[in-house]
Every structure is written in structure tokens, then in C-alpha cells.
Motif scaffolding. Structure first.
Motif, PDB file in Angstrom:
ATOM      1  N   TRP A   1      34.311   6.376 -80.805  1.00  0.00           N
ATOM      2  CA  TRP A   1      34.875   7.616 -81.298  1.00  0.00           C
ATOM      3  C   TRP A   1      34.503   8.042 -82.499  1.00  0.00           C
ATOM      4  N   LEU A   2      34.276   7.263 -83.603  1.00  0.00           N
ATOM      5  CA  LEU A   2      33.641   7.681 -84.914  1.00  0.00           C
ATOM      6  C   LEU A   2      32.267   8.191 -84.778  1.00  0.00           C
ATOM      7  N   THR A   3      31.503   7.421 -83.772  1.00  0.00           N
ATOM      8  CA  THR A   3      30.156   8.197 -83.646  1.00  0.00           C
ATOM      9  C   THR A   3      30.143   9.458 -83.278  1.00  0.00           C
ATOM     10  N   ALA A   4      31.139   9.644 -82.133  1.00  0.00           N
ATOM     11  CA  ALA A   4      31.067  10.997 -81.561  1.00  0.00           C
ATOM     12  C   ALA A   4      31.798  12.223 -82.761  1.00  0.00           C
ATOM     13  N   ALA A   5      32.696  11.559 -83.440  1.00  0.00           N
ATOM     14  CA  ALA A   5      33.021  12.431 -84.511  1.00  0.00           C
ATOM     15  C   ALA A   5      31.854  12.615 -85.572  1.00  0.00           C
ATOM     16  N   ALA A   6      31.086  11.759 -85.746  1.00  0.00           N
ATOM     17  CA  ALA A   6      29.941  12.113 -86.770  1.00  0.00           C
ATOM     18  C   ALA A   6      29.150  13.075 -86.217  1.00  0.00           C
ATOM     19  N   VAL A   7      28.946  13.174 -84.823  1.00  0.00           N
ATOM     20  CA  VAL A   7      27.901  14.019 -84.183  1.00  0.00           C
ATOM     21  C   VAL A   7      28.549  15.359 -84.440  1.00  0.00           C
ATOM     22  N   VAL A   8      29.744  15.532 -83.768  1.00  0.00           N
ATOM     23  CA  VAL A   8      30.576  16.993 -83.962  1.00  0.00           C
ATOM     24  C   VAL A   8      30.782  17.209 -85.470  1.00  0.00           C
ATOM     25  N   LEU A   9      30.694  16.412 -86.396  1.00  0.00           N
ATOM     26  CA  LEU A   9      30.807  16.801 -87.968  1.00  0.00           C
ATOM     27  C   LEU A   9      29.411  17.547 -88.122  1.00  0.00           C
ATOM     28  N   ALA A  10      28.344  16.712 -87.868  1.00  0.00           N
ATOM     29  CA  ALA A  10      27.221  17.041 -88.308  1.00  0.00           C
ATOM     30  C   ALA A  10      26.929  18.510 -87.329  1.00  0.00           C
ATOM     31  N   GLY A  11      27.276  18.762 -86.434  1.00  0.00           N
ATOM     32  CA  GLY A  11      27.255  20.100 -85.750  1.00  0.00           C
ATOM     33  C   GLY A  11      27.912  21.130 -86.493  1.00  0.00           C
ATOM     34  N   ALA A  12      29.087  20.685 -86.867  1.00  0.00           N
ATOM     35  CA  ALA A  12      29.854  21.783 -87.793  1.00  0.00           C
ATOM     36  C   ALA A  12      28.893  21.985 -88.889  1.00  0.00           C
ATOM     37  N   LEU A  13      28.646  20.969 -89.540  1.00  0.00           N
ATOM     38  CA  LEU A  13      27.860  21.147 -91.091  1.00  0.00           C
ATOM     39  C   LEU A  13      26.641  22.353 -90.601  1.00  0.00           C
ATOM     40  N   ALA A  14      25.749  21.978 -89.640  1.00  0.00           N
ATOM     41  CA  ALA A  14      24.928  22.938 -89.203  1.00  0.00           C
ATOM     42  C   ALA A  14      25.345  24.279 -89.020  1.00  0.00           C
ATOM     43  N   VAL A  15      26.379  24.574 -88.254  1.00  0.00           N
ATOM     44  CA  VAL A  15      26.850  25.919 -87.728  1.00  0.00           C
ATOM     45  C   VAL A  15      27.428  26.464 -89.148  1.00  0.00           C
ATOM     46  N   GLY A  16      27.866  25.830 -90.163  1.00  0.00           N
ATOM     47  CA  GLY A  16      28.240  26.431 -91.257  1.00  0.00           C
ATOM     48  C   GLY A  16      26.883  26.963 -92.332  1.00  0.00           C
ATOM     49  N   VAL A  17      25.985  25.993 -92.128  1.00  0.00           N
ATOM     50  CA  VAL A  17      24.599  26.546 -92.781  1.00  0.00           C
ATOM     51  C   VAL A  17      24.306  27.897 -92.163  1.00  0.00           C
ATOM     52  N   LEU A  18      24.049  27.917 -90.549  1.00  0.00           N
ATOM     53  CA  LEU A  18      23.684  28.799 -90.120  1.00  0.00           C
ATOM     54  C   LEU A  18      24.418  30.222 -90.161  1.00  0.00           C
ATOM     55  N   SER A  19      25.560  30.065 -90.547  1.00  0.00           N
ATOM     56  CA  SER A  19      26.539  30.964 -90.517  1.00  0.00           C
ATOM     57  C   SER A  19      26.265  31.903 -91.986  1.00  0.00           C
ATOM     58  N   VAL A  20      25.656  31.527 -92.874  1.00  0.00           N
ATOM     59  CA  VAL A  20      24.985  32.206 -94.127  1.00  0.00           C
ATOM     60  C   VAL A  20      24.215  33.278 -93.682  1.00  0.00           C
ATOM     61  N   VAL A  21      23.597  33.271 -92.519  1.00  0.00           N
ATOM     62  CA  VAL A  21      22.829  34.253 -91.942  1.00  0.00           C
ATOM     63  C   VAL A  21      23.757  35.223 -91.265  1.00  0.00           C
ATOM     64  N   PRO A  22      23.904  36.689 -91.695  1.00  0.00           N
ATOM     65  CA  PRO A  22      24.976  37.277 -90.864  1.00  0.00           C
ATOM     66  C   PRO A  22      24.713  37.506 -89.382  1.00  0.00           C
ATOM     67  N   VAL A  23      25.784  37.517 -88.622  1.00  0.00           N
ATOM     68  CA  VAL A  23      25.575  37.827 -87.212  1.00  0.00           C
ATOM     69  C   VAL A  23      24.444  36.753 -86.377  1.00  0.00           C
ATOM     70  N   LEU A  24      22.949  36.882 -86.741  1.00  0.00           N
ATOM     71  CA  LEU A  24      22.279  36.128 -85.924  1.00  0.00           C
ATOM     72  C   LEU A  24      22.364  34.607 -86.313  1.00  0.00           C
ATOM     73  N   GLY A  25      22.823  34.021 -87.308  1.00  0.00           N
ATOM     74  CA  GLY A  25      23.199  33.036 -87.816  1.00  0.00           C
ATOM     75  C   GLY A  25      24.292  32.414 -87.121  1.00  0.00           C
ATOM     76  N   THR A  26      25.467  33.266 -86.928  1.00  0.00           N
ATOM     77  CA  THR A  26      26.605  32.907 -86.300  1.00  0.00           C
ATOM     78  C   THR A  26      26.325  32.632 -85.016  1.00  0.00           C
ATOM     79  N   ILE A  27      25.641  33.486 -84.349  1.00  0.00           N
ATOM     80  CA  ILE A  27      25.355  33.479 -82.771  1.00  0.00           C
ATOM     81  C   ILE A  27      24.695  31.985 -82.507  1.00  0.00           C
ATOM     82  N   ALA A  28      23.440  31.863 -83.464  1.00  0.00           N
ATOM     83  CA  ALA A  28      22.949  30.576 -83.278  1.00  0.00           C
ATOM     84  C   ALA A  28      23.639  29.337 -83.235  1.00  0.00           C
ATOM     85  N   GLY A  29      24.846  29.372 -84.389  1.00  0.00           N
ATOM     86  CA  GLY A  29      25.392  28.370 -84.483  1.00  0.00           C
ATOM     87  C   GLY A  29      26.455  28.182 -83.475  1.00  0.00           C
ATOM     88  N   VAL A  30      26.715  29.070 -82.365  1.00  0.00           N
ATOM     89  CA  VAL A  30      27.454  28.543 -81.214  1.00  0.00           C
ATOM     90  C   VAL A  30      26.725  27.744 -80.442  1.00  0.00           C
TER      91      VAL A  30
END
Length: 240
Positions: free
Chosen positions: A172-201
Motif C-alpha cells: 500500500w505504501l509503495t502504491a501510495a508513493a507511485v500515486v504521489l510521484a504522479g501527482a507531483l509530476a502532474v503539478g509540475v506539468l500544470s504550470v504550463v497552461p492548458v497543454l500541461g494540464t492535458i499532459a498531466g491527465v
């Protein structure tokens, strides 16, 4: 296990197509049905990896995918509604305490304090229930994906034997770490308007599937062992 999960989809035969479809479904998730289809895909990942098949499933058999997703949707909905219900009760008591306390007088003040204290206890209880739900939900989803029976997602006694194991906590902790890493990557991509948000999905879908693979591999080690069914026929004694 983290490195294996991050290459799970990438090593598939149709990785690009799978991520493309999954990301588009997540983009359309406000329509509900697409998000259910994603849950159906996650269910297939859980079942395959738990059975030792590390080949990512394809987006096919859409009616079956929808059925599996509906089962997962019910499980996640129930485990999320319970803490929300407790939070709602806490909010009602909190508002009531504020109204009583504003009435003036020592009796009103005492009643407001007691009501506020009770609301705080309920809020803490709701937080605890919410965290417990987050911890149990992956096991419940894996149980339903494994058996195909939605009732197995709410078999609390059986699930307790699973979630109490150290192997499940580690997975569970390993899966949570993977999800958290994905969320951080999404947050970084979201800095770029529109295209970054879409790529984050699309990154979000990739991380979700990677986490599901971790849970599936974990389920292999922690799944409940069904007792052997009794013999339906009694063997005849050999003639002497």
C-alpha cells in the motif's frame, strides 16, 4: 517494486494506444461513464497481476469493462461516503453549537462548548474513518477483481486478515508513493497552461495503472486462501 510498476505499461505491446485511450477517458471523466471504464481497466490490471500475468490488458470488451468498472465504482463510492456522512453529522453539530453559544447566558455557553467538543470528536472520527477507507479500498477493489463478486469488497472480516499483514502495508505504501510521484509530476506539468494540464491527465492515468499493478502483485501474497470444498461423494471401499 516501484521500478517494475513504472515500466509495467511501457513494456506492453500497445503502451501508447493504452495510455492514449486511458488519458482521454480521464479527460472525459466528468461524464461519469468514462471514469467507470477506467476503473474497469484498473480492475483488469489488478486481476492479471495478481494471477501472475504481467502483460497489460487492452481496452477491449467494453461491455465487460463497464461491468467491472461499475463494481469498482460501488466499492469506492461506499468507502468514501461513510466518512463524508460522519463529517456531515459533525458539521451539523458544529453549526448547532455555534447557534446555541450565540444565544448568551451560562447555560447557552456550556451547551455550545459541549456541542462544539462533540462536533470536534466527530470530525476526528471522520478523519480516522477516511484514512481507514483509503487504506482498505485497494484491498476491497482487488478482492472484487479477483472473485468478480461485489460482496467480497465489503467482507470486513476477510479483508481485515489481508490489511493487517505487513506485506499489504508495504504494498500500500509503495502504491501510495507511485500515486504521489504522479501527482507531483502532474503539478509540475500544470504550470504550463492548458497543454500541461492535458499532459498531466495522461501522466495521472499512467501512475494509476502503475499503482494498480503494485496492489495486484501484493494481492498475490496476501489474498485469502479459500478452504477446500468438502468432498461431494464418499469414496467406496474396495471390495475385500
Amino acid at each position: 517494486m516501484i521500478s517494475a510498476s513504472l515500466t509495467y505499461l511501457r513494456d506492453g505491446d500497445d503502451a501508447v494506444v493504452t495510455v492514449l485511450i486511458g488519458g482521454l477517458l480521464l479527460l472525459a471523466s466528468p461524464l461519469v461513464v468514462p471514469s467507470i471504464l477506467v476503473l474497469g481497466y484498473v480492475s483488469r490490471v489488478l486481476r492479471r497481476t495478481a494471477d501472475g500475468d504481467d502483460a497489460p490488458p487492452a481496452f477491449d470488451g467494453w461491455s465487460g469493462l463497464l461491468t467491472e468498472g461499475l463494481k469498482g465504482f460501488v466499492v469506492t463510492l461506499v468507502y468514501s461516503l461513510v466518512p463524508l456522512a460522519v463529517f456531515a453529522v459533525a458539521a451539523v453539530f458544529g453549526v448547532g453549537a455555534a447557534v446555541v453559544g450565540s444565544g448568551g447566558g451560562s447555560g447557552s455557553l456550556l451547551g455550545g462548548l459541549l456541542g462544539g467538543a462533540f462536533a470536534l470528536v466527530l470530525a476526528l472520527a471522520a478523519l480516522a474513518v477516511s484514512l481507514a477507507g483509503l487504506y482498505v479500498t485497494p484491498a476491497a477493489l482487488a478482492a472484487v477483481a479477483d472473485s468478480g463478486r461485489i460482496g467480497d469488497g465489503f467482507a470486513i472480516g476477510t479483508l481485515w486478515t489481508v490489511v493487517a499483514k505487513r506485506a499489504y502495508a508495504t504494498g500500500w505504501l509503495t502504491a501510495a508513493a507511485v500515486v504521489l510521484a504522479g501527482a507531483l509530476a502532474v503539478g509540475v506539468l500544470s504550470v504550463v497552461p492548458v497543454l500541461g494540464t492535458i499532459a498531466g491527465v495522461f501522466v495521472q492515468f499512467y501512475a494509476l495503472v502503475a499503482a494498480a499493478a503494485v496492489v495486484g502483485w501484493t494481492w498475490t501474497d496476501v489474498r485469502p486462501v479459500a478452504p477446500d470444498p468438502p468432498d461431494s461423494e464418499i469414496a467406496e471401499r474396495p471390495a475385500v
